[in-house]
Design a protein around this motif. Structure first.
Motif, PDB file in Angstrom:
ATOM      1  N   VAL A   2      -1.204  13.547  14.380  1.00 17.78           N
ATOM      2  CA  VAL A   2      -2.449  12.818  14.655  1.00 17.78           C
ATOM      3  C   VAL A   2      -3.527  13.182  13.634  1.00 17.78           C
ATOM      4  N   ALA A   3      -3.639  14.460  13.318  1.00 14.40           N
ATOM      5  CA  ALA A   3      -4.695  14.912  12.413  1.00 14.40           C
ATOM      6  C   ALA A   3      -4.469  14.468  10.971  1.00 14.40           C
ATOM      7  N   PHE A   4      -3.229  14.550  10.511  1.00 13.38           N
ATOM      8  CA  PHE A   4      -2.939  14.259   9.107  1.00 13.38           C
ATOM      9  C   PHE A   4      -2.284  12.897   8.892  1.00 13.38           C
ATOM     10  N   GLY A   5      -2.092  12.124   9.937  1.00 13.48           N
ATOM     11  CA  GLY A   5      -1.454  10.821   9.814  1.00 13.48           C
ATOM     12  C   GLY A   5      -2.129   9.876   8.834  1.00 13.48           C
ATOM     13  N   PRO A   6      -3.451   9.691   8.930  1.00 13.46           N
ATOM     14  CA  PRO A   6      -4.109   8.791   7.970  1.00 13.46           C
ATOM     15  C   PRO A   6      -4.002   9.276   6.523  1.00 13.46           C
ATOM     16  N   PHE A   7      -4.098  10.575   6.326  1.00 13.96           N
ATOM     17  CA  PHE A   7      -3.955  11.136   4.982  1.00 13.96           C
ATOM     18  C   PHE A   7      -2.561  10.856   4.428  1.00 13.96           C
ATOM     19  N   MET A   8      -1.547  11.076   5.262  1.00 15.72           N
ATOM     20  CA  MET A   8      -0.169  10.849   4.837  1.00 15.72           C
ATOM     21  C   MET A   8       0.096   9.380   4.557  1.00 15.72           C
ATOM     22  N   ALA A   9      -0.422   8.511   5.407  1.00 16.07           N
ATOM     23  CA  ALA A   9      -0.241   7.073   5.192  1.00 16.07           C
ATOM     24  C   ALA A   9      -0.902   6.631   3.898  1.00 16.07           C
ATOM     25  N   ASN A  10      -2.076   7.167   3.612  1.00 17.20           N
ATOM     26  CA  ASN A  10      -2.785   6.831   2.378  1.00 17.20           C
ATOM     27  C   ASN A  10      -1.988   7.280   1.156  1.00 17.20           C
ATOM     28  N   LYS A  11      -1.476   8.514   1.205  1.00 14.77           N
ATOM     29  CA  LYS A  11      -0.685   9.022   0.077  1.00 14.77           C
ATOM     30  C   LYS A  11       0.582   8.190  -0.137  1.00 14.77           C
ATOM     31  N   LEU A  12       1.273   7.845   0.951  1.00 15.46           N
ATOM     32  CA  LEU A  12       2.491   7.042   0.831  1.00 15.46           C
ATOM     33  C   LEU A  12       2.190   5.642   0.301  1.00 15.46           C
ATOM     34  N   THR A  13       1.088   5.068   0.740  1.00 18.03           N
ATOM     35  CA  THR A  13       0.704   3.739   0.267  1.00 18.03           C
ATOM     36  C   THR A  13       0.391   3.767  -1.220  1.00 18.03           C
ATOM     37  N   ARG A  14      -0.369   4.760  -1.650  1.00 20.76           N
ATOM     38  CA  ARG A  14      -0.686   4.879  -3.089  1.00 20.76           C
ATOM     39  C   ARG A  14       0.587   5.050  -3.913  1.00 20.76           C
ATOM     40  N   PHE A  15       1.491   5.892  -3.430  1.00 18.64           N
ATOM     41  CA  PHE A  15       2.736   6.116  -4.159  1.00 18.64           C
ATOM     42  C   PHE A  15       3.559   4.830  -4.213  1.00 18.64           C
ATOM     43  N   GLY A  16       3.594   4.095  -3.125  1.00 17.26           N
ATOM     44  CA  GLY A  16       4.310   2.819  -3.118  1.00 17.26           C
ATOM     45  C   GLY A  16       3.736   1.836  -4.121  1.00 17.26           C
ATOM     46  N   HIS A  17       2.406   1.796  -4.228  1.00 14.20           N
ATOM     47  CA  HIS A  17       1.783   0.921  -5.219  1.00 14.20           C
ATOM     48  C   HIS A  17       2.135   1.353  -6.643  1.00 14.20           C
ATOM     49  N   GLU A  18       2.157   2.669  -6.880  1.00 13.88           N
ATOM     50  CA  GLU A  18       2.539   3.163  -8.205  1.00 13.88           C
ATOM     51  C   GLU A  18       3.980   2.800  -8.530  1.00 13.88           C
ATOM     52  N   VAL A  19       4.871   2.944  -7.560  1.00 16.43           N
ATOM     53  CA  VAL A  19       6.282   2.609  -7.777  1.00 16.43           C
ATOM     54  C   VAL A  19       6.415   1.122  -8.093  1.00 16.43           C
ATOM     55  N   MET A  20       5.731   0.288  -7.338  1.00 19.91           N
ATOM     56  CA  MET A  20       5.827  -1.155  -7.584  1.00 19.91           C
ATOM     57  C   MET A  20       5.250  -1.533  -8.940  1.00 19.91           C
ATOM     58  N   ALA A  21       4.211  -0.835  -9.371  1.00 24.41           N
ATOM     59  CA  ALA A  21       3.655  -1.100 -10.702  1.00 24.41           C
ATOM     60  C   ALA A  21       4.656  -0.721 -11.794  1.00 24.41           C
ATOM     61  N   ILE A  22       5.338   0.390 -11.612  1.00 28.07           N
ATOM     62  CA  ILE A  22       6.336   0.813 -12.601  1.00 28.07           C
ATOM     63  C   ILE A  22       7.517  -0.150 -12.599  1.00 28.07           C
ATOM     64  N   VAL A  23       7.956  -0.569 -11.426  1.00 23.16           N
ATOM     65  CA  VAL A  23       9.054  -1.536 -11.339  1.00 23.16           C
ATOM     66  C   VAL A  23       8.656  -2.843 -12.026  1.00 23.16           C
ATOM     67  N   GLY A  24       7.421  -3.248 -11.810  1.00 26.19           N
ATOM     68  CA  GLY A  24       6.953  -4.479 -12.449  1.00 26.19           C
ATOM     69  C   GLY A  24       6.942  -4.365 -13.963  1.00 26.19           C
ATOM     70  N   ARG A  25       6.533  -3.194 -14.484  1.00 25.76           N
ATOM     71  CA  ARG A  25       6.523  -2.994 -15.936  1.00 25.76           C
ATOM     72  C   ARG A  25       7.938  -2.958 -16.495  1.00 25.76           C
ATOM     73  N   VAL A  26       8.854  -2.282 -15.780  1.00 26.31           N
ATOM     74  CA  VAL A  26      10.239  -2.184 -16.244  1.00 26.31           C
ATOM     75  C   VAL A  26      10.913  -3.557 -16.222  1.00 26.31           C
ATOM     76  N   ALA A  27      10.606  -4.352 -15.186  1.00 28.47           N
ATOM     77  CA  ALA A  27      11.217  -5.669 -15.046  1.00 28.47           C
ATOM     78  C   ALA A  27      10.576  -6.684 -15.975  1.00 28.47           C
ATOM     79  N   GLY A  28       9.461  -6.319 -16.589  1.00 26.33           N
ATOM     80  CA  GLY A  28       8.823  -7.240 -17.527  1.00 26.33           C
ATOM     81  C   GLY A  28       7.865  -8.199 -16.875  1.00 26.33           C
ATOM     82  N   GLY A  29       7.380  -7.848 -15.702  1.00 24.16           N
ATOM     83  CA  GLY A  29       6.424  -8.698 -14.994  1.00 24.16           C
ATOM     84  C   GLY A  29       5.035  -8.589 -15.592  1.00 24.16           C
ATOM     85  N   PRO A  30       4.056  -9.300 -14.988  1.00 23.15           N
ATOM     86  CA  PRO A  30       2.688  -9.298 -15.535  1.00 23.15           C
ATOM     87  C   PRO A  30       1.986  -7.989 -15.374  1.00 23.15           C
TER      88      PRO A  30
END
Length: 90
Positions: free
Chosen positions: A62-90
């Motif tokens: 309960v105490a660290f849930g929002p922090f963990m969700a924020n970190k996971l969301t940021r990491f997911g966005h970074e992964v998708m950005a890298i996948v987009g660059r590797v795949a040659g997307g915009p």
């Protein structure tokens, strides 16, 4: 491409450690406190320690849930950005 994958793997391992650390610390503290109280009161029931550890895990979630969700969301966005660059997307 290989460098970005190695960097991504390193970030993933650090993130996993960062997300697991509060739970590990809470379990350690709850176990030590329960063990000390059990030794002092001579109550050696395993259920008491289990209930305390579960309560500690719930409190950390309960105490660290929002922090963990924020970190996971940021990491997911970074992964998708890298996948987009590797795949040659915009």
């Amino acid at each position: 491409m290989s460098d970005s994958l190695v960097t991504l793997l390193g970030q993933a391992l650090l993130l996993a450690l960062l997300l697991a650390l509060p739970f590990l610390v809470a379990a350690l503290v709850a176990g030590v406190v329960t063990g000390l109280l059990g030794a002092l009161t001579q109550v050696q029931d395993a259920a008491v320690g289990l209930v305390v550890r579960i309560a500690a895990m719930a409190a950390v979630g309960v105490a660290f849930g929002p922090f963990m969700a924020n970190k996971l969301t940021r990491f997911g966005h970074e992964v998708m950005a890298i996948v987009g660059r590797v795949a040659g997307g915009p």
